[in-house]
Motif scaffolding. Sequence first.
Motif, PDB file in Angstrom:
ATOM      1  N   ARG A 180      -0.189 -31.768 -19.176  1.00 26.87           N
ATOM      2  CA  ARG A 180      -1.151 -32.588 -19.917  1.00 26.87           C
ATOM      3  C   ARG A 180      -1.112 -34.022 -19.424  1.00 26.87           C
ATOM      4  N   SER A 181       0.110 -34.517 -19.169  1.00 34.03           N
ATOM      5  CA  SER A 181       0.253 -35.867 -18.636  1.00 34.03           C
ATOM      6  C   SER A 181      -0.325 -35.960 -17.228  1.00 34.03           C
ATOM      7  N   TRP A 182      -0.090 -34.926 -16.421  1.00 32.42           N
ATOM      8  CA  TRP A 182      -0.655 -34.901 -15.063  1.00 32.42           C
ATOM      9  C   TRP A 182      -2.183 -34.894 -15.131  1.00 32.42           C
ATOM     10  N   ALA A 183      -2.731 -34.101 -16.032  1.00 35.33           N
ATOM     11  CA  ALA A 183      -4.185 -34.045 -16.178  1.00 35.33           C
ATOM     12  C   ALA A 183      -4.743 -35.409 -16.590  1.00 35.33           C
ATOM     13  N   ASP A 184      -3.980 -36.139 -17.390  1.00 38.31           N
ATOM     14  CA  ASP A 184      -4.427 -37.469 -17.802  1.00 38.31           C
ATOM     15  C   ASP A 184      -4.450 -38.426 -16.607  1.00 38.31           C
ATOM     16  N   ASP A 185      -3.465 -38.295 -15.706  1.00 39.74           N
ATOM     17  CA  ASP A 185      -3.478 -39.123 -14.491  1.00 39.74           C
ATOM     18  C   ASP A 185      -4.658 -38.747 -13.591  1.00 39.74           C
ATOM     19  N   ILE A 186      -4.985 -37.469 -13.534  1.00 40.32           N
ATOM     20  CA  ILE A 186      -6.157 -37.035 -12.765  1.00 40.32           C
ATOM     21  C   ILE A 186      -7.419 -37.642 -13.369  1.00 40.32           C
ATOM     22  N   ARG A 187      -7.485 -37.660 -14.703  1.00 43.78           N
ATOM     23  CA  ARG A 187      -8.648 -38.266 -15.377  1.00 43.78           C
ATOM     24  C   ARG A 187      -8.783 -39.735 -15.003  1.00 43.78           C
ATOM     25  N   LYS A 188      -7.662 -40.456 -14.964  1.00 45.40           N
ATOM     26  CA  LYS A 188      -7.710 -41.876 -14.612  1.00 45.40           C
ATOM     27  C   LYS A 188      -8.187 -42.064 -13.177  1.00 45.40           C
ATOM     28  N   MET A 189      -7.763 -41.166 -12.283  1.00 42.17           N
ATOM     29  CA  MET A 189      -8.228 -41.244 -10.896  1.00 42.17           C
ATOM     30  C   MET A 189      -9.742 -41.095 -10.837  1.00 42.17           C
ATOM     31  N   HIS A 190     -10.265 -40.219 -11.688  1.00 44.20           N
ATOM     32  CA  HIS A 190     -11.704 -39.944 -11.678  1.00 44.20           C
ATOM     33  C   HIS A 190     -12.495 -41.044 -12.396  1.00 44.20           C
ATOM     34  N   GLU A 191     -12.076 -41.384 -13.625  1.00 40.37           N
ATOM     35  CA  GLU A 191     -12.864 -42.308 -14.442  1.00 40.37           C
ATOM     36  C   GLU A 191     -12.627 -43.766 -14.078  1.00 40.37           C
ATOM     37  N   ASP A 201     -10.554 -45.025 -11.249  1.00 38.56           N
ATOM     38  CA  ASP A 201     -10.520 -45.315  -9.812  1.00 38.56           C
ATOM     39  C   ASP A 201     -11.789 -44.877  -9.087  1.00 38.56           C
ATOM     40  N   GLY A 202     -12.610 -44.054  -9.750  1.00 39.71           N
ATOM     41  CA  GLY A 202     -13.872 -43.645  -9.142  1.00 39.71           C
ATOM     42  C   GLY A 202     -13.743 -42.571  -8.082  1.00 39.71           C
ATOM     43  N   ARG A 203     -12.696 -41.722  -8.144  1.00 38.68           N
ATOM     44  CA  ARG A 203     -12.541 -40.630  -7.174  1.00 38.68           C
ATOM     45  C   ARG A 203     -13.228 -39.371  -7.714  1.00 38.68           C
ATOM     46  N   SER A 204     -13.996 -38.716  -6.898  1.00 38.24           N
ATOM     47  CA  SER A 204     -14.588 -37.445  -7.323  1.00 38.24           C
ATOM     48  C   SER A 204     -13.501 -36.376  -7.366  1.00 38.24           C
ATOM     49  N   PHE A 205     -13.725 -35.336  -8.168  1.00 35.51           N
ATOM     50  CA  PHE A 205     -12.736 -34.272  -8.259  1.00 35.51           C
ATOM     51  C   PHE A 205     -12.597 -33.538  -6.922  1.00 35.51           C
ATOM     52  N   ASP A 206     -13.680 -33.486  -6.152  1.00 31.61           N
ATOM     53  CA  ASP A 206     -13.609 -32.842  -4.834  1.00 31.61           C
ATOM     54  C   ASP A 206     -12.684 -33.632  -3.906  1.00 31.61           C
ATOM     55  N   LYS A 207     -12.793 -34.974  -3.923  1.00 32.40           N
ATOM     56  CA  LYS A 207     -11.913 -35.798  -3.091  1.00 32.40           C
ATOM     57  C   LYS A 207     -10.463 -35.665  -3.544  1.00 32.40           C
ATOM     58  N   ILE A 208     -10.251 -35.640  -4.843  1.00 31.90           N
ATOM     59  CA  ILE A 208      -8.886 -35.484  -5.365  1.00 31.90           C
ATOM     60  C   ILE A 208      -8.300 -34.150  -4.895  1.00 31.90           C
ATOM     61  N   HIS A 209      -9.100 -33.101  -4.966  1.00 32.91           N
ATOM     62  CA  HIS A 209      -8.643 -31.769  -4.544  1.00 32.91           C
ATOM     63  C   HIS A 209      -8.259 -31.770  -3.067  1.00 32.91           C
TER      64      HIS A 209
END
Length: 300
Positions: free
Chosen positions: A185-196, A198-206
Motif C-alpha cells: 500500500r505504501s509502495w502504491a502510494d509512492d507510485i501515485r506520487k510519481m504519477h500525480e 512528478d507527472g510520470r505516466s504509468f507506462d513510463k513508470i512500468h
Amino acid sequence: MDYFKQRRAYRDFKLYEAKVSAGQNDLYRELLDYANDRGLLDQHFRLMNDALCSLTGLTTSALAKARNRLTQLGLIAYEKGKQNADAPIYQIKQLYTIQEKPATVRTETGQRSGPKIGNGQDRDRATVGVTNLITNTQPLPNKEKRQHSRKREYADDSPEMIEAKHLWKWIKKNNPEANKEPNLRSWADDIRKMHEIDGRSFDKIHRMIDWSQQHEFWHTNILSAATLRAQYLKMAAQANADADKKRGKSPFKTSKQPAWADPNYQSPDAKPTDLATKQRLAEQMAKLRENRETRKESTR
C-alpha cells in the motif's frame, strides 16, 4: 455539527450515493479535520491552496478539479479568494439530520411517559439527556486523526498497485532471499506520487521498473518504490544515454578542433619581422632585465 456523525454520514454517502475519487476524498477529509480542529464545523473558514496541496499531495490543477467535484456533490461550499490577498473560503455542509427522541420520565405508577410540557423544571430535566448526547463528544487526538486521514486504499487492479506488485516481482526474481513482502500500500502510494506529483505516466513508470531491474548497477539499488521515485531522473538520463550509444549516436555534440588550437598555428595576418624591429625588441628586453636586477639589489 457533530464531527463523528458527519464522518459516518460521509462514509455512507461514499458507499451508497456517489463515487468519490481518492484525491477528492483526501481533500474533503483535510477540510473536515481542519474545521473540527479550529472549532469551525458550522462556520466559514479560509484555507490557502498551497496548504491544501501540501496536505493532500495534489497539484494545483488536481486540487481545483477535486474541489469543484465536492461542491457539485453538495459536500462543501466554496468561494474563490483574491489572488495574493485573501485565501479561498470553505464551509462543510452537514450531511446528517438530528432526530430528537422525546425524553421520558418515570411516573408514580412506574410507567414511562413523556415530559410534562407545563412544568419547566421537568422539561429541562427531560431534555438534558438528549442535549448531552449531541454536545458531549470528544474529538480524536490530532495525531490520530491526521494519520487516519492520510491512509489511502488501493484496489488490486488499480494502476498504482499493479506497478507496485510489478516492482516487487522483479525484486524477488533478482534477490531470492527477498521473502518478506513489503507494505505494498505504501509502495502504491509512492507510485501515485510519481504519477500525480512528478507527472510520470504509468507506462513510463512500468518501463523504468523493467530497465532498472535489468541494469547491472541499479537492480541492486532500486529495492522499493520510494527509491525508484528518488532516483528516477538519474536512471532516465542514463537510460537515454545508453539508447543513444546503441544507435551509434553520441548524446554530446562534437566539433572540429579550431585552427588556432594547433601548436604550429600562424595567423594569416602575421607579417615577417624585419632586422630593425628585432634589434629594437632585443634592446627593450635587455632594459627590462636590467631594471629587474636593479630592483632586486635595492631590496637586499
